[in-house]
Write a protein that holds these residues in place. Sequence first.
Motif, PDB file in Angstrom:
ATOM      1  N   HIS A 125       0.806  -1.215   0.000  1.00 10.22           N
ATOM      2  CA  HIS A 125       0.000   0.000   0.000  1.00 10.22           C
ATOM      3  C   HIS A 125       0.842   1.270   0.000  1.00 10.22           C
ATOM      4  O   HIS A 125       2.053   1.260   0.255  1.00 10.22           O
ATOM      5  CB  HIS A 125      -0.983   0.008   1.171  1.00 10.22           C
ATOM      6  CG  HIS A 125      -0.374  -0.245   2.522  1.00 10.22           C
ATOM      7  ND1 HIS A 125       0.232   0.731   3.268  1.00 10.22           N
ATOM      8  CD2 HIS A 125      -0.304  -1.380   3.261  1.00 10.22           C
ATOM      9  CE1 HIS A 125       0.641   0.217   4.413  1.00 10.22           C
ATOM     10  NE2 HIS A 125       0.333  -1.071   4.437  1.00 10.22           N
ATOM     11  N   ALA A 126       0.169   2.367  -0.322  1.00  8.53           N
ATOM     12  CA  ALA A 126       0.800   3.681  -0.429  1.00  8.53           C
ATOM     13  C   ALA A 126      -0.260   4.725  -0.090  1.00  8.53           C
ATOM     14  O   ALA A 126      -1.443   4.387   0.084  1.00  8.53           O
ATOM     15  CB  ALA A 126       1.348   3.889  -1.844  1.00  8.53           C
ATOM     16  N   PRO A 127       0.110   6.003   0.014  1.00 12.75           N
ATOM     17  CA  PRO A 127      -0.898   7.020   0.325  1.00 12.75           C
ATOM     18  C   PRO A 127      -2.048   7.045  -0.675  1.00 12.75           C
ATOM     19  O   PRO A 127      -1.869   6.751  -1.848  1.00 12.75           O
ATOM     20  CB  PRO A 127      -0.091   8.327   0.267  1.00 12.75           C
ATOM     21  CG  PRO A 127       1.315   7.923   0.580  1.00 12.75           C
ATOM     22  CD  PRO A 127       1.475   6.566  -0.047  1.00 12.75           C
ATOM     23  N   LYS A 128      -3.243   7.391  -0.198  1.00 14.46           N
ATOM     24  CA  LYS A 128      -4.400   7.492  -1.089  1.00 14.46           C
ATOM     25  C   LYS A 128      -4.214   8.596  -2.116  1.00 14.46           C
ATOM     26  O   LYS A 128      -4.603   8.454  -3.273  1.00 14.46           O
ATOM     27  CB  LYS A 128      -5.671   7.764  -0.273  1.00 14.46           C
ATOM     28  CG  LYS A 128      -6.245   6.567   0.439  1.00 14.46           C
ATOM     29  CD  LYS A 128      -7.571   6.960   1.090  1.00 14.46           C
ATOM     30  CE  LYS A 128      -8.240   5.765   1.751  1.00 14.46           C
ATOM     31  NZ  LYS A 128      -9.526   6.136   2.373  1.00 14.46           N
ATOM     32  N   ARG A 188      -4.173   5.182   3.681  1.00 15.91           N
ATOM     33  CA  ARG A 188      -3.441   4.368   2.710  1.00 15.91           C
ATOM     34  C   ARG A 188      -4.408   3.592   1.827  1.00 15.91           C
ATOM     35  O   ARG A 188      -5.543   3.318   2.208  1.00 15.91           O
ATOM     36  CB  ARG A 188      -2.521   3.372   3.422  1.00 15.91           C
ATOM     37  CG  ARG A 188      -1.648   3.946   4.520  1.00 15.91           C
ATOM     38  CD  ARG A 188      -0.439   4.647   3.986  1.00 15.91           C
ATOM     39  NE  ARG A 188       0.502   3.732   3.355  1.00 15.91           N
ATOM     40  CZ  ARG A 188       1.699   4.121   2.889  1.00 15.91           C
ATOM     41  NH1 ARG A 188       2.078   5.389   2.987  1.00 15.91           N
ATOM     42  NH2 ARG A 188       2.520   3.241   2.323  1.00 15.91           N
ATOM     43  N   ARG A 189      -3.950   3.210   0.650  1.00 16.21           N
ATOM     44  CA  ARG A 189      -4.726   2.374  -0.259  1.00 16.21           C
ATOM     45  C   ARG A 189      -3.872   1.194  -0.696  1.00 16.21           C
ATOM     46  O   ARG A 189      -2.707   1.374  -1.047  1.00 16.21           O
ATOM     47  CB  ARG A 189      -5.184   3.171  -1.478  1.00 16.21           C
ATOM     48  CG  ARG A 189      -5.887   2.312  -2.539  1.00 16.21           C
ATOM     49  CD  ARG A 189      -6.456   3.163  -3.651  1.00 16.21           C
ATOM     50  NE  ARG A 189      -7.581   3.953  -3.165  1.00 16.21           N
ATOM     51  CZ  ARG A 189      -8.184   4.898  -3.881  1.00 16.21           C
ATOM     52  NH1 ARG A 189      -7.757   5.182  -5.090  1.00 16.21           N
ATOM     53  NH2 ARG A 189      -9.203   5.563  -3.363  1.00 16.21           N
ATOM     54  N   ALA A 190      -4.448   0.006  -0.666  1.00 13.12           N
ATOM     55  CA  ALA A 190      -3.742  -1.192  -1.131  1.00 13.12           C
ATOM     56  C   ALA A 190      -3.844  -1.254  -2.656  1.00 13.12           C
ATOM     57  O   ALA A 190      -4.946  -1.316  -3.198  1.00 13.12           O
ATOM     58  CB  ALA A 190      -4.331  -2.444  -0.506  1.00 13.12           C
ATOM     59  N   TYR A 191      -2.702  -1.232  -3.316  1.00 15.27           N
ATOM     60  CA  TYR A 191      -2.672  -1.278  -4.773  1.00 15.27           C
ATOM     61  C   TYR A 191      -2.290  -2.671  -5.281  1.00 15.27           C
ATOM     62  O   TYR A 191      -2.358  -2.915  -6.485  1.00 15.27           O
ATOM     63  CB  TYR A 191      -1.684  -0.238  -5.312  1.00 15.27           C
ATOM     64  CG  TYR A 191      -2.138   1.183  -5.076  1.00 15.27           C
ATOM     65  CD1 TYR A 191      -2.981   1.821  -5.978  1.00 15.27           C
ATOM     66  CD2 TYR A 191      -1.729   1.889  -3.948  1.00 15.27           C
ATOM     67  CE1 TYR A 191      -3.398   3.121  -5.767  1.00 15.27           C
ATOM     68  CE2 TYR A 191      -2.143   3.192  -3.730  1.00 15.27           C
ATOM     69  CZ  TYR A 191      -2.978   3.804  -4.637  1.00 15.27           C
ATOM     70  OH  TYR A 191      -3.401   5.089  -4.423  1.00 15.27           O
ATOM     71  N   ALA A 192      -1.893  -3.544  -4.382  1.00 13.79           N
ATOM     72  CA  ALA A 192      -1.590  -4.929  -4.745  1.00 13.79           C
ATOM     73  C   ALA A 192      -1.727  -5.793  -3.495  1.00 13.79           C
ATOM     74  O   ALA A 192      -1.382  -5.353  -2.389  1.00 13.79           O
ATOM     75  CB  ALA A 192      -0.182  -5.058  -5.321  1.00 13.79           C
ATOM     76  N   ALA A 213     -11.823  -5.190  -3.619  1.00 14.06           N
ATOM     77  CA  ALA A 213     -12.770  -5.120  -2.506  1.00 14.06           C
ATOM     78  C   ALA A 213     -12.312  -4.136  -1.433  1.00 14.06           C
ATOM     79  O   ALA A 213     -13.138  -3.445  -0.818  1.00 14.06           O
ATOM     80  CB  ALA A 213     -12.966  -6.510  -1.899  1.00 14.06           C
ATOM     81  N   LEU A 214     -11.004  -4.044  -1.228  1.00 14.58           N
ATOM     82  CA  LEU A 214     -10.479  -3.112  -0.218  1.00 14.58           C
ATOM     83  C   LEU A 214     -10.731  -1.661  -0.605  1.00 14.58           C
ATOM     84  O   LEU A 214     -10.770  -0.782   0.262  1.00 14.58           O
ATOM     85  CB  LEU A 214      -8.980  -3.350  -0.011  1.00 14.58           C
ATOM     86  CG  LEU A 214      -8.601  -4.578   0.821  1.00 14.58           C
ATOM     87  CD1 LEU A 214      -7.105  -4.833   0.727  1.00 14.58           C
ATOM     88  CD2 LEU A 214      -9.008  -4.410   2.281  1.00 14.58           C
ATOM     89  N   LYS A 215     -10.902  -1.401  -1.887  1.00 17.61           N
ATOM     90  CA  LYS A 215     -11.192  -0.038  -2.338  1.00 17.61           C
ATOM     91  C   LYS A 215     -12.649   0.342  -2.095  1.00 17.61           C
ATOM     92  O   LYS A 215     -12.975   1.526  -2.005  1.00 17.61           O
ATOM     93  CB  LYS A 215     -10.882   0.100  -3.827  1.00 17.61           C
ATOM     94  CG  LYS A 215      -9.419  -0.036  -4.189  1.00 17.61           C
ATOM     95  CD  LYS A 215      -9.232   0.059  -5.699  1.00 17.61           C
ATOM     96  CE  LYS A 215      -7.765  -0.108  -6.081  1.00 17.61           C
ATOM     97  NZ  LYS A 215      -7.551  -0.057  -7.547  1.00 17.61           N
TER      98      LYS A 215
END
Length: 288
Positions: free
Chosen positions: A202-205, A258-262, A241-243
């Motif tokens: 994850h990284a910043p939104k 944070r947002r999970a991108y993978a 789904a996490l989004k």
Amino acid sequence: MRITRVEDQCNLCGLCVNDCVAGVWRAVNGRPEAAAPEFCSLCGHCVAVCPKDAIVHDGIDFAQTRPVDKKRLDPEVFAEIVRSRRSIRRYKADRVPDGVIEAILGLCAWSPTASNKQDVAFTVIKNKDVLQAISAAVFGIGTKAYRHSRKGLGKLVYKALQKIAPGNDLERYMEPMPWYLEQQAAGRDLILHNAPVLILVHAPKKGRFHCENCNIAAGDIMNHAHARGLGTCYIGFVTLALKIFPGLRKLASLPRDRRAYACLTMGYPAHTYARTPSRRPRPVDWLR
């Protein structure tokens, strides 16, 4: 931040000036000088390219820098890792030691990030209850969508989508759902594949290039894990789904900003693969 060169070690080759894309190093009266240290992105190129170890840089941890061992750069070894890696969907029950996971994720500090932001982070989930809950939640979303597609307005929408885009991914996953439900009832985990580890990258939104940064790191994780005898699988349904579902974010302890991108499962493969897979050649257009 102090960035300078050691005068009596420098051979005035100018490589620091030529390689600095940020404009920190410039030729001043024919000599390389750190004229604008405030622009430094801490990429470390000036330190790495200097043949005389003549760079002093307060922002670089010199304990982490070392001479490159070119004898270990074997293109055939790397090609074999890429060609033989598989997405693993059957795992042994064996636990993956924390130290091994830390070593794999630690190497990702060297995975490139846009403008050297170094803003990629990881959440490692090993708790079996949490893993089972995440898998059940995501599979439940698919099950609910399938049931809606079998009756009423949902069925009409589904039929319309089939006509608009035949062979789309929605149809690919909806039509085999009766078999998926049978497998799930028999105890098979079709989302996380009973893997002992789930890694959220994850990284910043907010900001640019976060998706790219995270997926570069994810690729390094998959290849490094394979080289260590581990298997991984990219779980796009969890990433999606996490989004959308705040409850799933809370379950996975994903930080609010944070947002999970993978998302990757990890574990020891239950099966070994004796042959590499076949792949279609990728189209390449040349502009010469």
